[in-house]
Scaffold this active site. Structure first.
Site, short mmCIF file in Angstrom:
data_model
loop_
_atom_site.label_atom_id
_atom_site.label_comp_id
_atom_site.label_asym_id
_atom_site.label_seq_id
_atom_site.Cartn_x
_atom_site.Cartn_y
_atom_site.Cartn_z
N HIS A 1 2.19 -10.31 6.43
CA HIS A 1 3.35 -8.93 6.75
C HIS A 1 3.14 -8.88 8.26
O HIS A 1 2.16 -9.23 8.97
CB HIS A 1 2.66 -7.97 6.07
CG HIS A 1 3.66 -6.65 6.40
ND1 HIS A 1 3.60 -5.92 7.36
CD2 HIS A 1 4.63 -6.14 5.46
CE1 HIS A 1 4.45 -4.64 7.21
NE2 HIS A 1 4.93 -4.92 5.88
N ASP B 1 -5.98 -7.24 4.01
CA ASP B 1 -4.87 -6.37 4.12
C ASP B 1 -4.69 -5.98 2.67
O ASP B 1 -3.96 -6.91 1.97
CB ASP B 1 -3.82 -6.91 4.81
CG ASP B 1 -2.32 -6.27 4.63
OD1 ASP B 1 -2.31 -5.17 3.95
OD2 ASP B 1 -1.20 -6.57 4.95
N GLN C 1 -1.02 -4.03 -0.83
CA GLN C 1 -0.29 -4.46 -2.31
C GLN C 1 -1.08 -4.46 -3.33
O GLN C 1 -0.73 -4.35 -4.43
CB GLN C 1 0.68 -5.59 -1.96
CG GLN C 1 1.41 -5.59 -0.85
CD GLN C 1 2.76 -4.76 -1.17
OE1 GLN C 1 2.85 -4.13 -2.36
NE2 GLN C 1 3.67 -4.21 -0.05
N LYS D 1 2.15 3.51 -0.84
CA LYS D 1 2.44 2.48 -1.83
C LYS D 1 1.89 2.78 -2.93
O LYS D 1 1.82 1.78 -3.83
CB LYS D 1 1.95 1.17 -1.09
CG LYS D 1 2.83 0.76 0.12
CD LYS D 1 2.64 -0.69 0.58
CE LYS D 1 3.38 -0.97 1.75
NZ LYS D 1 4.55 -0.89 1.96
N CYS E 1 9.42 -7.74 6.42
CA CYS E 1 8.41 -7.76 7.32
C CYS E 1 7.74 -8.84 7.27
O CYS E 1 6.39 -8.83 7.77
CB CYS E 1 7.70 -6.46 7.37
SG CYS E 1 8.59 -4.99 7.77
#
Lengths: 430, 193
Positions: free
Chosen positions: A147, A224, A227, A250, A388
């Site tokens: 991202h 990261d 998600q 999220k 993104c």
């Protein structure tokens, strides 16, 4: 430490605290209190009847999260770590509890949880604080599926420190090429930063293997997890990652609220990212002494309502059970893959298996923005564009894609509605 | 120049709710999307500009050939959704032979009228990308005749004058070969921290 923090510190070692901790940590194994088939009613926005398939961008919020934040502003509002009156002590206690709830959720320690405004700020913090330690010629290794928030900060750091930015290529299936990863990790590699779950391809990356590779070369590994944390059980000790970043919004929580996890011994060695009140122990006109972890990295009045909202979101997810959340996501994504792949002219991105609850695709000859617009006009909310991740889309040779992503409140009927709308799109453009 | 009266007045359309997708994606729009007019690069042009819509990744590079007062030729390259592509194609037809002053005076309503459909707030960014590209190309042309202070000039160049080609190159990173004997399997101290 303030008296309040000390009191909470001693409480933390108390019997009551340990009992609570044991309960929350084993939360997944307990029978779920919340039923996935009925939890849709907990989300006030969904009552409008919208088919919301954009949870990878941001999820809807259950009433308990909205209530927790409103309660803070209506009944509990005071600054934290500052006042010694009851209201401020209560706010401080709740704010610190939120750190503990997050720590338990990913199997970390209290001191290892820093609150930020989102994954982006968490990664910027690392790019800034870790970046200061880089020497010219040192290498930062990312993957091609990152991202923008896990690319742009490193580009800037690389420019400032004359470091070299490298990317692990992807296989044709949309997974990280592990053979190339092995070649690319050398003694020059100082930072490896990778997505746990790709927000475009849905790929779940082998973090444990990548961590092992990174550590064998003396590099740190950053995950990261924006998600992944919302959709599956994540255990930082099991992954053996050095840092891990994610966002509240999220995972059913509020916007402007994020988390950075870091191994305690590493966080202690890093210099602060921002400076000001709250992150210091002592200030003279010329010098300052940094506060203890995690406060050293939380300058200024934090997002207190956001922290309480995130804590409420985690408590809600735990009631469902993260194993159940993950299973539900898998059922939906497998159903979506099966239904979507029957549409002529569709290309589905990413691997078929071992993937997260999202599907990105392109329709031949139709721009993703047009797909998203027609879907929106038919009450189906999907994401259109590059999500993104421009470099990834350029690499795939497409200008953008349409993405449907799922959360606890989605059903197979939502996917049927998407399929129906895609047929409409094709009719318009036939 | 394409007559703009081939569509009903935009305000009349805006008065009634959009019920069908076909309303937005009229035949004419789909036709301009699939067969854009003035597509390609002019052999000789006076000014060019690349404009992006970061929301959806649309981008158009406009090439304008101008004499003292008028636009004598126009073309564009790039990619976009049906709305942005049709808008770029229709606008190219419209500005052929128009005076520079007139082109710079065009506003959002001229584009909406060209498209002849109701445009939502989000999609207006798609619809107006074409106008932004054309007007910015002309503005930069005019600016280049009145030089800015050096500091600002550098910024303008950096932010706007990248050729389209650069954006299409896939990222290629050289893969260094492993050095024999250098790899260790045991866990190392992170000594640089």
């Amino acid at each position: 430490m303030t008296p309040v923090a000390e009191r909470i510190g001693s409480e933390r070692q108390g019997e009551q605290f340990l009992k609570k901790k044991a309960r929350t940590r084993n939360g997944n194994k307990h029978s779920s209190v919340l039923d996935l088939t009925t939890c849709r009613k907990d989300f006030p926005l969904l009552k409008s009847g919208i088919i919301y398939l954009d949870s990878s961008a941001t999820t809807q919020k259950p009433q308990v999260v909205i209530d927790a934040m409103n309660r803070y502003y209506e009944e509990e509002n005071a600054n934290v770590h500052r006042g010694i009156y009851a209201l401020s002590e209560q706010a401080t206690q709740k704010y610190e509890q939120a750190h503990q709830i997050v720590a338990d959720f990913i199997n970390a320690e209290f001191e290892e949880i820093i609150f930020t405004k989102g994954t982006t700020e968490s990664l910027n913090l690392l790019a800034s604080s870790l970046g200061k330690l880089l020497q010219p010629g040192d290498e930062i290794l990312l993957t091609e599926m990152e991202h923008h928030s896990n690319i742009v900060p490193w580009q800037q750091t690389a420019k400032e420190r004359q470091a070299i930015l490298k990317y692990i290529p992807l296989t044709s299936k949309g997974t990280v090429d592990m053979a190339k990863a092995k070649q690319l990790m050398t003694r020059k590699t100082k930072i490896v930063s990778v997505a746990h779950l790709s927000n475009v391809l849905g790929t779940i990356n082998p973090i444990k293997e990548l961590a092992q590779l990174a550590h064998s070369q003396g590099a740190v590994i950053i995950v990261d997890a924006a998600q992944s944390v919302p959709h599956m059980p994540v255990d930082v000790k099991d992954l053996d990652c050095d840092f891990l970043a994610f966002s509240g919004h999220k995972m059913l929580g509020p916007t402007g609220m994020g988390v950075l996890y870091g191994k305690k011994q590493l966080l202690e060695k890093l210099s602060p990212y921002q400076y000001g009140g709250g992150m210091i122990k002592e200030v003279t006109f010329q010098h300052s002494m940094w506060n203890d972890l995690p406060w050293k990295f939380e300058a200024g009045t934090p997002n207190i309502a956001g922290a309480l909202g995130l804590a409420a979101a985690i408590t809600y997810l735990k009631k469902i059970g993260m194993e159940n959340v993950a299973r539900h996501g898998q059922e939906l994504v497998q159903y979506a893959l099966q239904q979507l792949s029957a549409i002529p002219g569709i290309t589905i991105l990413g691997p078929r298996e071992h993937r997260g609850p999202l599907v990105s695709f392109t329709l031949e000859g139709i721009h993703s923005h047009d797909v998203g617009d027609i879907a929106g006009r038919n009450n189906v909310a999907v994401r259109a564009g590059h999500h993104c991740a421009m470099p990834l889309h350029h690499q795939l040779g497409i200008s953008g894609s349409t993405r449907a992503s799922f959360s606890v409140y989605n059903t197979k009927e939502d996917i049927d509605a998407l399929v129906a709308v895609l047929k409409k799109v094709k009719e318009v453009f036939q | 120049m394409v007559p703009t009266t081939s569509f009903p007045d935009h305000e009349l359309i805006a008065d009634r709710p959009l019920t069908e997708d076909e309303e937005l994606y009229k035949e004419n729009i789909i036709d301009h999307y699939k067969h854009p007019r003035h597509f390609g690069r002019l052999g000789k042009y006076s000014c060019t500009h690349l404009e992006h819509n970061p929301l959806c990744g649309d981008r158009f590079q406009v090439y304008l050939s101008i004499d003292k007062e008028n636009v004598t030729d126009v073309s564009f390259e790039g990619q976009g959704c049906a709305i942005s592509m049709a808008s770029m194609s229709l606008l190219s037809e419209k500005i052929m032979g128009m005076s520079i002053v007139e082109v710079r005076r065009l506003g959002p309503w001229d584009i909406f009228n060209l498209l002849g459909i109701k445009i939502s707030h989000t999609r207006s960014k798609c619809a107006l990308l074409s106008l932004k590209a054309v007007q910015q190309a002309l503005a930069l042309q005019q600016q280049s005749q009145q030089p800015l202070p050096q500091l600002l000039q550098q910024q303008t160049q950096q932010s706007t004058q990248q050729p389209l080609q650069q954006h299409r190159q896939p990222i290629q990173q050289p893969i260094p070969q492993p050095i024999p004997g250098e790899r260790k399997t045991k866990k190392e101290e992170i000594s640089w921290l």
